[in-house]
Design a protein around this motif. Sequence first.
Motif, PDB file in Angstrom:
ATOM      1  N   ARG A  35      -0.220   6.137  -3.043  1.00 35.14           N
ATOM      2  CA  ARG A  35      -1.578   5.615  -2.922  1.00 35.14           C
ATOM      3  C   ARG A  35      -1.559   4.467  -1.914  1.00 35.14           C
ATOM      4  NH1 ARG A  35      -4.238   4.607  -8.759  1.00 35.14           N
ATOM      5  NH2 ARG A  35      -5.890   3.868  -7.373  1.00 35.14           N
ATOM      6  N   THR A  36      -1.757   4.802  -0.665  1.00 34.83           N
ATOM      7  CA  THR A  36      -1.639   3.807   0.398  1.00 34.83           C
ATOM      8  C   THR A  36      -2.877   2.917   0.452  1.00 34.83           C
ATOM      9  OG1 THR A  36      -2.551   5.340   2.011  1.00 34.83           O
ATOM     10  CG2 THR A  36      -0.155   5.288   1.779  1.00 34.83           C
ATOM     11  N   ILE A  37      -2.671   1.717   0.954  1.00 30.10           N
ATOM     12  CA  ILE A  37      -3.767   0.789   1.219  1.00 30.10           C
ATOM     13  C   ILE A  37      -4.104   0.924   2.698  1.00 30.10           C
ATOM     14  CG2 ILE A  37      -4.474  -1.634   1.280  1.00 30.10           C
ATOM     15  CD1 ILE A  37      -2.486  -2.118  -1.018  1.00 30.10           C
ATOM     16  N   PRO A  38      -5.299   1.395   3.028  1.00 26.53           N
ATOM     17  CA  PRO A  38      -5.638   1.708   4.425  1.00 26.53           C
ATOM     18  C   PRO A  38      -5.904   0.471   5.263  1.00 26.53           C
ATOM     19  CG  PRO A  38      -7.541   2.083   3.019  1.00 26.53           C
ATOM     20  CD  PRO A  38      -6.403   1.712   2.106  1.00 26.53           C
ATOM     21  N   GLN A  39      -4.828  -0.125   5.758  1.00 20.34           N
ATOM     22  CA  GLN A  39      -4.947  -1.268   6.646  1.00 20.34           C
ATOM     23  C   GLN A  39      -3.697  -1.353   7.494  1.00 20.34           C
ATOM     24  OE1 GLN A  39      -5.033  -4.573   3.706  1.00 20.34           O
ATOM     25  NE2 GLN A  39      -3.126  -5.221   4.636  1.00 20.34           N
ATOM     26  N   PRO A  40      -3.772  -1.888   8.697  1.00 16.88           N
ATOM     27  CA  PRO A  40      -2.555  -2.073   9.495  1.00 16.88           C
ATOM     28  C   PRO A  40      -1.708  -3.176   8.878  1.00 16.88           C
ATOM     29  CG  PRO A  40      -4.433  -3.081  10.583  1.00 16.88           C
ATOM     30  CD  PRO A  40      -4.988  -2.338   9.412  1.00 16.88           C
ATOM     31  N   SER A  41      -0.419  -2.925   8.750  1.00 16.50           N
ATOM     32  CA  SER A  41       0.478  -3.945   8.228  1.00 16.50           C
ATOM     33  C   SER A  41       1.024  -4.766   9.387  1.00 16.50           C
ATOM     34  CB  SER A  41       1.636  -3.310   7.460  1.00 16.50           C
ATOM     35  OG  SER A  41       2.558  -4.296   7.046  1.00 16.50           O
ATOM     36  N   PRO A  42       0.967  -6.081   9.314  1.00 17.74           N
ATOM     37  CA  PRO A  42       1.404  -6.907  10.455  1.00 17.74           C
ATOM     38  C   PRO A  42       2.881  -6.791  10.773  1.00 17.74           C
ATOM     39  CG  PRO A  42       0.961  -8.254   8.517  1.00 17.74           C
ATOM     40  CD  PRO A  42       0.450  -6.881   8.201  1.00 17.74           C
ATOM     41  N   LEU A  43       3.687  -6.328   9.826  1.00 16.15           N
ATOM     42  CA  LEU A  43       5.117  -6.212  10.080  1.00 16.15           C
ATOM     43  C   LEU A  43       5.567  -4.762  10.225  1.00 16.15           C
ATOM     44  CD1 LEU A  43       6.616  -8.917   7.688  1.00 16.15           C
ATOM     45  CD2 LEU A  43       6.453  -9.006  10.155  1.00 16.15           C
ATOM     46  N   GLY A  44       4.638  -3.845  10.174  1.00 21.44           N
ATOM     47  CA  GLY A  44       5.004  -2.446  10.312  1.00 21.44           C
ATOM     48  C   GLY A  44       5.445  -1.793   9.024  1.00 21.44           C
ATOM     49  N   HIS A  45       5.388  -2.525   7.907  1.00 18.82           N
ATOM     50  CA  HIS A  45       5.747  -1.943   6.620  1.00 18.82           C
ATOM     51  C   HIS A  45       4.571  -1.170   6.049  1.00 18.82           C
ATOM     52  CE1 HIS A  45       9.502  -4.196   6.371  1.00 18.82           C
ATOM     53  NE2 HIS A  45       8.835  -5.254   6.765  1.00 18.82           N
ATOM     54  N   ALA A  46       4.884  -0.140   5.260  1.00 23.17           N
ATOM     55  CA  ALA A  46       3.828   0.596   4.572  1.00 23.17           C
ATOM     56  C   ALA A  46       3.181  -0.299   3.518  1.00 23.17           C
ATOM     57  CB  ALA A  46       4.409   1.836   3.913  1.00 23.17           C
ATOM     58  N   THR A  47       1.884  -0.216   3.400  1.00 22.95           N
ATOM     59  CA  THR A  47       1.162  -0.953   2.365  1.00 22.95           C
ATOM     60  C   THR A  47       0.601   0.053   1.368  1.00 22.95           C
ATOM     61  OG1 THR A  47      -0.748  -0.994   3.857  1.00 22.95           O
ATOM     62  CG2 THR A  47       0.598  -2.983   3.739  1.00 22.95           C
ATOM     63  N   TYR A  48       0.909  -0.147   0.110  1.00 18.74           N
ATOM     64  CA  TYR A  48       0.519   0.804  -0.926  1.00 18.74           C
ATOM     65  C   TYR A  48       0.220   0.037  -2.206  1.00 18.74           C
ATOM     66  CZ  TYR A  48       5.541   0.158  -1.649  1.00 18.74           C
ATOM     67  OH  TYR A  48       6.786  -0.389  -1.798  1.00 18.74           O
ATOM     68  N   VAL A  49      -0.323   0.744  -3.187  1.00 19.71           N
ATOM     69  CA  VAL A  49      -0.765   0.109  -4.427  1.00 19.71           C
ATOM     70  C   VAL A  49       0.425  -0.498  -5.166  1.00 19.71           C
ATOM     71  CG1 VAL A  49      -1.780   0.514  -6.698  1.00 19.71           C
ATOM     72  CG2 VAL A  49      -2.797   1.565  -4.660  1.00 19.71           C
ATOM     73  N   ALA A  78       2.131 -13.375  -7.219  1.00 19.23           N
ATOM     74  CA  ALA A  78       2.586 -13.504  -5.834  1.00 19.23           C
ATOM     75  C   ALA A  78       1.935 -12.414  -4.996  1.00 19.23           C
ATOM     76  CB  ALA A  78       4.101 -13.386  -5.758  1.00 19.23           C
ATOM     77  N   HIS A  79       1.322 -12.822  -3.860  1.00 16.20           N
ATOM     78  CA  HIS A  79       0.760 -11.861  -2.906  1.00 16.20           C
ATOM     79  C   HIS A  79       1.837 -11.600  -1.857  1.00 16.20           C
ATOM     80  CE1 HIS A  79      -3.222 -10.471  -0.851  1.00 16.20           C
ATOM     81  NE2 HIS A  79      -2.229  -9.634  -0.595  1.00 16.20           N
ATOM     82  N   GLU A  80       2.252 -10.350  -1.744  1.00 22.09           N
ATOM     83  CA  GLU A  80       3.466  -9.960  -1.045  1.00 22.09           C
ATOM     84  C   GLU A  80       3.495 -10.317   0.444  1.00 22.09           C
ATOM     85  OE1 GLU A  80       6.348  -9.167  -2.063  1.00 22.09           O
ATOM     86  OE2 GLU A  80       6.456  -7.037  -2.542  1.00 22.09           O
ATOM     87  N   TRP A  81       4.666 -10.768   0.893  1.00 22.89           N
ATOM     88  CA  TRP A  81       4.905 -10.971   2.314  1.00 22.89           C
ATOM     89  C   TRP A  81       4.771  -9.655   3.092  1.00 22.89           C
ATOM     90  CZ3 TRP A  81       8.808  -8.360   4.840  1.00 22.89           C
ATOM     91  CH2 TRP A  81       9.781  -7.752   4.032  1.00 22.89           C
ATOM     92  N   LEU A  82       4.978  -8.512   2.405  1.00 26.03           N
ATOM     93  CA  LEU A  82       4.827  -7.221   3.068  1.00 26.03           C
ATOM     94  C   LEU A  82       3.423  -7.046   3.641  1.00 26.03           C
ATOM     95  CD1 LEU A  82       6.631  -5.005   0.419  1.00 26.03           C
ATOM     96  CD2 LEU A  82       7.424  -5.432   2.749  1.00 26.03           C
ATOM     97  N   GLN A  83       2.462  -7.683   3.022  1.00 26.27           N
ATOM     98  CA  GLN A  83       1.076  -7.591   3.471  1.00 26.27           C
ATOM     99  C   GLN A  83       0.616  -8.851   4.187  1.00 26.27           C
ATOM    100  OE1 GLN A  83      -2.017  -7.271   0.372  1.00 26.27           O
ATOM    101  NE2 GLN A  83      -2.809  -5.491   1.450  1.00 26.27           N
ATOM    102  N   LYS A  84       1.229  -9.987   3.880  1.00 22.48           N
ATOM    103  CA  LYS A  84       0.735 -11.274   4.361  1.00 22.48           C
ATOM    104  C   LYS A  84       1.616 -11.933   5.421  1.00 22.48           C
ATOM    105  CE  LYS A  84      -2.043 -13.537   2.287  1.00 22.48           C
ATOM    106  NZ  LYS A  84      -3.464 -13.839   2.532  1.00 22.48           N
ATOM    107  N   ILE A  85       2.868 -11.525   5.542  1.00 24.88           N
ATOM    108  CA  ILE A  85       3.913 -12.195   6.326  1.00 24.88           C
ATOM    109  C   ILE A  85       4.277 -13.528   5.662  1.00 24.88           C
ATOM    110  CG2 ILE A  85       4.674 -13.183   8.518  1.00 24.88           C
ATOM    111  CD1 ILE A  85       2.919 -11.274   9.981  1.00 24.88           C
TER     112      ILE A  85
END
Length: 345
Positions: A116-130, A179-186
Motif C-alpha cells: 500500500r504505497t503512499i503516492p508522493q515523491p520520496s526526497p531520498l529515493g526510498h519507497a514510501t508506504y503505509v 516518530a515521523h520517519e526520516w524515510l519520508q522527511k529526511i
Amino acid sequence: MRRVFFLVLFLSANLVLHAQDYPLTLSSMPLHDPFILADGASKTYFLYTSNVPSLTGEKRRGTMAYTSKDLKHWSKPSVVFTPPEEFWAHDGAWAPEVHAYHGHFYLFTTLHNTTRTIPQPSPLGHATYVRGTLIARADRPGGPFIPLKQDGPVPPADFMTLDGTLYVDRADQPWMVYAHEWLQKIDGTIEAVPLQADLSEASGPPIHLFKGSDAPWVNAEVIPSTRGSIYVTDGPELFRTKDGHLLMLWSSYEHAHGATDAGSSYVQTIARSRSGEIQGPWEQLAPLVHEDSGHGMLFHSFDGRLMLVLHRPFKNARGKIYEMRDAGDHLEIVRERIDLDEDGR
C-alpha cells in the motif's frame, strides 16, 4: 533498514535459542525495542518485544511477552498479539508498549504494508508506504489484545510513522506521541496527535514537537562532504519528574548520516519541555547512554526504584537495565544493573 536487522535477530534466535532452557536471563533473550510493564496487581514484570517464532512457535508477526518476578529470571515468552487475518498490515510489529489506562491495558505497536504505497515523491529515493502505530486493548497485561481501529494506523495514513507511545497530559487528554520517519522527511521529527478518551482514534490533527537535527550533539562531528544528511528519530516516551518537569526519552544516531554511516552508533538521549506541556518548546539535553544503545523506556520496580530498560547493541540486541535517579529537571544514571545479566557483564 530495520527489515535487515530483524532478519538477523530472527536467524540468531533460531540458531542460538532453539533449545534454550528456562528461565531465561537478559543476556540470552532477543530484545529489540524492549518495554517493561510492572503490573502491581500480580506483582509481575511483563517485558514486551517483537515475536520470535523459534521461542513461541507462532510464525506470524506480532508481540510476545516474557514475565518475571525479580527482573533477573524470565519465563518462556508467550504471544499476546497478532494482526487479524483481514487487516491493513501484517509486517513489522515493532516497538510494542503496553499501558494501563482507565481499567484496561493498551498495546501500541507499529505495523507496515509495503503493498500500500503512499503516492508522493520520496526526497531520498526510498519507497514510501503505509506504516504506523495501532492501538489494541485487553483486560489483562497478558492479552489477547484486540485492535480498536480496523482500517489503518492512528496517525494520518499518508504519514510514514513508527514507535507510537501513550502520554496523558495534566488535563487528562490522551495523546499518541510518535516518530515521523526520516524515510519520508529526511530530517525525522517527533510529533503528537490527540486521542479520543477511549483511545479508539485521533480526535484532532497532529502537532510538531521537534526534529532530529535540533539535537546539537548530532551535528558535532559532521565533516562537510557531498553526502546528504539524514536525521533519525526513534522511540519517544514521556516522563513527568517529581517537580513537574516534562521529559522525553528518544533515540537517534550520533552522526547526521545516521544508520547509513558506518561510523555512527545508536544513542539513548532525552529532551525537556520548557513549558512543562506536550506542546513545548522542547530543548535537547545531553545523551544518557552511548555504546550503540537506545530505545529506552522507564518503569518503577516493585521496591520503588526508577529503572530504564534499553537494547544494546542495535543488531542482535539484548536488554540492559539501569537504575535511574529523578533529579527534578533531568534524569541521572545511578548504575547499570549488571547483576541482572546472566554473566554479570
